[in-house]
Design a protein around this motif. Structure first.
Motif, mmCIF file in Angstrom:
data_model
loop_
_atom_site.group_PDB
_atom_site.id
_atom_site.type_symbol
_atom_site.label_atom_id
_atom_site.label_comp_id
_atom_site.label_asym_id
_atom_site.label_seq_id
_atom_site.Cartn_x
_atom_site.Cartn_y
_atom_site.Cartn_z
ATOM 1 N N ALA A 91 0.834 -1.208 0.000
ATOM 2 C CA ALA A 91 0.000 0.000 0.000
ATOM 3 C C ALA A 91 0.867 1.256 0.000
ATOM 4 N N ALA A 92 1.990 1.220 0.729
ATOM 5 C CA ALA A 92 2.859 2.390 0.805
ATOM 6 C C ALA A 92 4.315 1.949 0.663
ATOM 7 N N ASP A 150 -0.327 6.617 7.724
ATOM 8 C CA ASP A 150 -1.312 7.025 8.726
ATOM 9 C C ASP A 150 -2.119 8.182 8.130
ATOM 10 N N PHE A 191 -3.459 10.848 9.422
ATOM 11 C CA PHE A 191 -3.038 12.185 9.836
ATOM 12 C C PHE A 191 -1.708 12.558 9.178
ATOM 13 N N GLU A 192 -0.760 11.618 9.178
ATOM 14 C CA GLU A 192 0.563 11.900 8.617
ATOM 15 C C GLU A 192 0.494 12.155 7.114
ATOM 16 N N PHE A 193 -0.474 11.543 6.440
ATOM 17 C CA PHE A 193 -0.650 11.776 5.004
ATOM 18 C C PHE A 193 -1.450 13.057 4.740
ATOM 19 N N GLY A 194 -2.011 13.642 5.813
ATOM 20 C CA GLY A 194 -2.785 14.865 5.640
ATOM 21 C C GLY A 194 -4.249 14.633 5.317
ATOM 22 N N PHE A 195 -4.731 13.386 5.475
ATOM 23 C CA PHE A 195 -6.133 13.095 5.176
ATOM 24 C C PHE A 195 -7.018 13.205 6.407
ATOM 25 N N ARG A 226 -6.798 1.306 -0.782
ATOM 26 C CA ARG A 226 -5.515 0.741 -0.370
ATOM 27 C C ARG A 226 -4.777 1.822 0.397
ATOM 28 N N PRO A 282 -4.283 4.277 3.926
ATOM 29 C CA PRO A 282 -5.149 4.873 4.952
ATOM 30 C C PRO A 282 -6.563 5.093 4.415
ATOM 31 N N ARG A 284 -13.136 9.719 2.381
ATOM 32 C CA ARG A 284 -13.409 9.451 0.972
ATOM 33 C C ARG A 284 -13.506 7.947 0.712
ATOM 34 N N GLU A 285 -12.696 7.172 1.416
ATOM 35 C CA GLU A 285 -12.689 5.719 1.222
ATOM 36 C C GLU A 285 -13.917 5.058 1.864
ATOM 37 N N ILE A 310 0.855 15.028 -2.911
ATOM 38 C CA ILE A 310 0.807 15.870 -1.716
ATOM 39 C C ILE A 310 2.239 16.152 -1.269
ATOM 40 N N ARG A 355 4.059 17.263 2.117
ATOM 41 C CA ARG A 355 3.745 17.452 3.531
ATOM 42 C C ARG A 355 4.669 18.499 4.159
ATOM 43 N N ILE A 411 4.306 12.748 -1.188
ATOM 44 C CA ILE A 411 3.446 11.565 -1.258
ATOM 45 C C ILE A 411 2.691 11.577 -2.582
ATOM 46 N N SER A 434 -5.743 -0.792 -8.973
ATOM 47 C CA SER A 434 -5.698 -0.356 -7.583
ATOM 48 C C SER A 434 -4.800 0.882 -7.547
ATOM 49 N N THR A 435 -4.422 1.330 -6.367
ATOM 50 C CA THR A 435 -3.447 2.413 -6.275
ATOM 51 C C THR A 435 -2.392 2.040 -5.240
ATOM 52 N N LYS A 436 -1.366 2.853 -5.192
ATOM 53 C CA LYS A 436 -0.246 2.602 -4.293
ATOM 54 C C LYS A 436 0.279 3.977 -3.903
ATOM 55 N N TYR A 437 0.663 4.152 -2.642
ATOM 56 C CA TYR A 437 1.266 5.420 -2.223
ATOM 57 C C TYR A 437 2.780 5.304 -2.309
ATOM 58 N N ILE A 438 3.371 6.276 -2.982
ATOM 59 C CA ILE A 438 4.825 6.360 -3.085
ATOM 60 C C ILE A 438 5.265 7.532 -2.229
ATOM 61 N N ILE A 439 6.156 7.279 -1.274
ATOM 62 C CA ILE A 439 6.556 8.340 -0.358
ATOM 63 C C ILE A 439 8.062 8.543 -0.475
#
Lengths: 414, 414
Positions: free
Chosen positions: A360-361, A372, A374-378, A392, A394, A398-399, B99, B101, B107, B402-407
């Motif tokens: 997922a990340a 998380d 909060f940490e992602f700003g959501f 997928r 946090p 919206r999810e 995003i 941060r 992100i 699907s999606t995936k977060y890239i940080i």
């Protein structure tokens, strides 16, 4: 199961009205609920006391007692969480896309609530308020099924939320707690297809597994995190050390904490002694592969199962790998699809890790602990989804929505 | 089940490579596959002949034999479908949101393939090519489990697709057909959690129900359409008649065809005789409530179960309602969440219908027959989702991702 059918029916009826409620009414209700929770702190704490006493009688562990316990400051925290949810933007009614077709049809995809959400969780009473708050804000009715260990606390919180919420205009039936805390009620809730649109488990691997195996309602897997940090040959080793210590020890009991450390063979001699010493000094138990056990006698030899286990405590599996390829394939074989990090200064290795690791990340040069809401700003989230359908990562407001196509015509036929 | 485990493992391995494949290679492979299907028409038709002969021996109905049959023109249609998929934009790699941060973390949520998709379907061999084409374009490996009635046709199509596709650079294992066509293989595929990311049934209500009840892999319900057209008091009755005739009779066997007609009581006397006559003239059997049976003696009295049945033939349930409220609540009680239409000239009634009817697609003044990937402008689709999680409505390429977060960080810790 009579209780579930009755609550399901009420929740379904409420969900139709909730979906049409304005953001202003939902926010007002959430703020009133937050105030009511603070005003009812004594009542909630007294009910929580009963759960704790029973827990102590039944020999519940110290850690679990701590998670279960509420005091004035934790109650204030719960209320503050609800206020934060009220302050978040309302996803319901957003236009996702709009299309005008050559035949004149106007097609608009709009965001709508899911309907009725079931949440199954364990011994944390704060989940009761969080989950209900998120469902309400996203226009969904909720059926909560908390653990029996927190039953009196959950009942108290739900009573306060219902009273304040319904007085502020939420339809009756919006917030429901299953009073039957047997395993049967949990299974029945997962199969309540007539009324539920989705079921979300929040808890340990056993609960998630039970839901995946038994649910007939669409389920969203959350939470299990067998997270890796891979230190590449080219890594800034000071940075790597800080990230490892943070990801492993800052809060070891959470799903985005590091569980495994992979180190490139060319830096193992130089880097491993230091990192193992630092971890050990912080009370972390080392489980190692052959190489690690060879240079660090306190390490416990890893068995196959270690590589797929989420410890959730001060314990880490450590392995030396040949290269980024081996790191990626090891992670893709054993991870739980949550959060994975590479520490590197090599551009190509960073890009390959981001693209090929299936989770997922995926991180370059940062701690896995950032996965998380909060940490992602959501803002607040209901959990971290580790599956690929629906959502997928946090899961925020919206999810907790679906969409609907609205088609406006002037008599079009095919 | 040995076959499934082996194909699952191969598909999973292929999916990792497929996810990284460029759009150019995927499109080239799809175009080559389309050419190969046309070039192999004689072979495919000969194999299809074997299925048809067995079908005739087993007393298969004319309608099913027709759906099963392939000829040169249908083969060209299948190839053309694949070419159209090649021409669609590739959703993989799209940035969904980005995003920055306050702590400097960058992100990016990017679109990625789901991984391995299982498709269970019945006797239409064209689904084999369509479904595989959509999965390939969206970067997913696919495991197809078609009906035993079309087994030889499916094997032939898959062989041609594999040979042309793998020669053009698709990883081996991208396209798989389950050769075991017992009920057991279908159930085992729904529970192949180790390898499958999602399971999509394409077929009748019985198949969908079996998947909902037995799948442990995340499933997407598709297809059942108990679609209503409600004619409001203020409707343009000429328009209403055209929409009803089109929605019911243009292609009665598909999921977006009309199954039920609701008419406002104030126009029933004037409108119903004409619409019932027109429908009857087109061979449509009328199933009616008391009022309808009273004015139209040929009508068959409706029983409770009629209101929730998807006929998929020239048959329609007709009911008179008091007002828009009753129409909405009747629809929300009996519909299958597919497509629902109001014909009206009243603004408020239109808005209420759009907002309160719970379905994937809600229409004002247009035929329900437009709920379709092509008609919406999305191109080919794998089905119409009637559930609320993951995707709702036509499932095109984007819905197969699907999606995936890239940080990306520079040493950030919490």
């Amino acid at each position: 199961m009579k209780e579930l059918n009755e609550k399901g029916r009420l929740a379904k009826e409420a969900s139709v009205k909730l979906a049409a409620l304005s953001t202003a009414v939902k926010d007002r209700a959430l703020l009133d609920i937050a105030d009511a929770i603070v005003a009812s702190a004594d009542y909630i704490i007294a009910e929580n006391r009963r759960d704790i006493e029973r827990g102590i009688e039944n020999g519940m562990s110290k850690g679990l007692i701590d998670r279960l316990s509420l005091d004035a400051s934790r109650i204030e925290g719960i209320a503050e969480g609800i206020r934060q949810i009220a302050a978040l933007p309302d996803p319901v009614g957003e236009t996702v896309r709009g299309i005008k077709r050559p035949n004149g049809l106007k097609i608009t995809q709009v965001r709508v609530p899911l309907g009725v959400i079931g949440i199954i969780y364990e011994a944390r009473p704060n989940v009761t308020a969080d989950a209900a708050g998120l469902c309400i804000k996203s226009g969904n009715a909720v059926i909560l099924r908390g653990g029996k260990e927190a039953f009196n606390s959950n009942m108290a919180i739900v009573k306060v939320m219902q009273e304040a919420g319904y007085n502020a205009g939420l339809p009756e039936g919006s917030i429901n707690l299953v009073e039957d805390t047997t395993r049967e009620s949990s299974t029945a809730l997962m199969r309540l297809n007539e009324y539920l649109d989705v079921i979300i488990p929040r808890g340990g691997a056993g609960l998630i597994k039970a839901v995946v195996e038994n649910a007939t309602v669409p389920a969203i897997e959350t939470g299990t995190g067998n997270c890796h940090v891979y230190v590449d040959e080219s890594a800034d080793l000071d940075m790597a050390l800080k990230i490892i210590i943070n990801a492993k020890t800052q809060r070891p009991s959470v799903c985005n904490a590091e569980e495994k450390l992979l180190v490139h063979k060319n830096i193992a001699d130089k880097f491993l002694p230091e990192v193992l010493k630092e971890l050990t000094e912080r009370g972390v138990e080392i489980v190692g592969d052959e190489y690690v056990c060879g240079i660090f006698p306190q390490a416990v030899p890893a068995v196959e199962q270690d590589w797929s286990t989420e410890y959730l405590e001060l314990k880490i599996g450590v392995k030396v790998v040949r290269d980024t390829d081996e790191a990626i394939s090891h992670i893709n074989k054993y991870n739980s699809g949550h959060s994975e990090a590479i520490v590197t200064s090599n551009y190509q290795n960073a890009q390959r890790f981001l693209s090929e690791v299936d989770a997922a990340a995926v991180y370059v040069n940062a701690s896995t602990r950032f996965t998380d809401g909060f940490e992602f700003g959501f803002g607040a989230e209901i959990g971290i989804s580790t599956q690929k359908t629906h959502a997928r990562g946090p899961m925020g407001l919206r999810e907790l929505t679906s969409t609907k196509y609205i088609i406006e015509g002037s008599g079009q036929i095919r």
